[in-house]
Design a protein around this motif. Sequence first.
Motif, short mmCIF file in Angstrom:
data_model
loop_
_atom_site.label_atom_id
_atom_site.label_comp_id
_atom_site.label_asym_id
_atom_site.label_seq_id
_atom_site.Cartn_x
_atom_site.Cartn_y
_atom_site.Cartn_z
N ASP A 76 1.21 -1.58 -0.25
CA ASP A 76 0.25 -0.40 0.02
C ASP A 76 1.10 1.11 0.06
O ASP A 76 0.52 2.31 -0.75
CB ASP A 76 -0.63 0.22 1.16
N SER A 80 0.55 4.45 -3.14
CA SER A 80 0.89 5.56 -2.28
C SER A 80 1.91 6.35 -3.18
O SER A 80 1.66 8.07 -3.17
CB SER A 80 0.68 5.82 -0.97
N THR A 83 0.86 6.75 -7.00
CA THR A 83 0.35 7.58 -6.57
C THR A 83 0.91 8.81 -6.23
O THR A 83 0.33 9.42 -7.61
CB THR A 83 -0.80 7.06 -5.85
#
Length: 379
Positions: A76, A80, A83
């Motif tokens: 994750d 992130s 992103t």
Amino acid sequence: RSGLRETLVQLESYAGSATERRLLRQLEDQVTAYVAAREAAEVGGLSLEQVVHTLRPPLERALTSNVLLRHENEADRQRSRATAERALRTQRLVAIASGLLLVLAVAVVTAGVYRHVLRPILDLQVAVRRFQSGDAAVKPSGGALTEIRDLADRFNEMTSAIATQRSDQLTFLAAVAYDLRNPLSGLKLIVQSLERTPGAATPDRFRRLDRQLDRLTRMVGDLLDATRIESGHLELQLEDFDLREAAQAMIDLYAPTTSTHQISLNAPTRRVVVRGDPLRIEQVISNLVSNAIKYSPAGGPVEVSIAATDGEAVLSVSDRGVGIPSEELPDLFRAFRRRPSTAGLTPGVGLGLSIVRRIVQAHGGRIDVESTPNVGSTI
């Protein structure tokens, strides 16, 4: 064990994805199972080997879930980060694109201002300078903006009007020079003949002298009237008079001058009293009757009609002459404008009807014309 439970509760607030929340609940269940197995082992009095054997499976499952949760958390974090990097790249692209669009917009606005504002103004400035040097042919368009286009249109109208005035002035000067030369030449010939033969002073020659002098007087009078009208100094001596008497006086004046025209007056039996300047009104009637005679060279009737309707006096002069083509009607009452169809028929500088219209308008009246070529005219 209490600290472990508090840690698990705190972890719930950091679980972002559904997978993390699922693994966290699984880890909580497995830790709870391990703690329960540990308490049971402590109460049962088992040996160390039996305790280790009993607690190993729930502990390994809890550790496995912990590893999976850590891996998911790391994944994750990587997502992130990816992103965030994509967002930064997008932000940089947006900033670059915004800068390019801003530069493009400035360039477009600058080009538009130059094309639609600055260039038409420069063209107008060039046109003004060329017009000052005598070139009236340039006609700026004014571009797309309404205000500048209207300004250019007004400039073009002004230059056209000035060019027309210049042309009219030259035509006027040429016509005046030509028309003044004819009676002056006639006077000079008559005087020279009288000087050569003093005994030849016959009444006929004096009448010829008188006619030439009348022509000069009439032309000079027209010029003076045009000057007074244009300068706004046309004075009217107003009084009440019978319009029939003014018309009859002009008919009596012109009737002896022609043997091929029948000049008549059609008027009411009672007086038609108007308020105006009798001499100026007689000048109007004189000009109209004179034109009716001149522009019907084959002769025929010239009718002066007077009518009184609805508080207005209507005077009309009709002939059966050459008439006026429709394309010449708009310029009929313009100063210094000779009719092309009759320019060589009679002498003149093109002031008569212009003066007539201004006199009529000064009396608060109006003047109109109806005409058919080769049939006649009514003014």
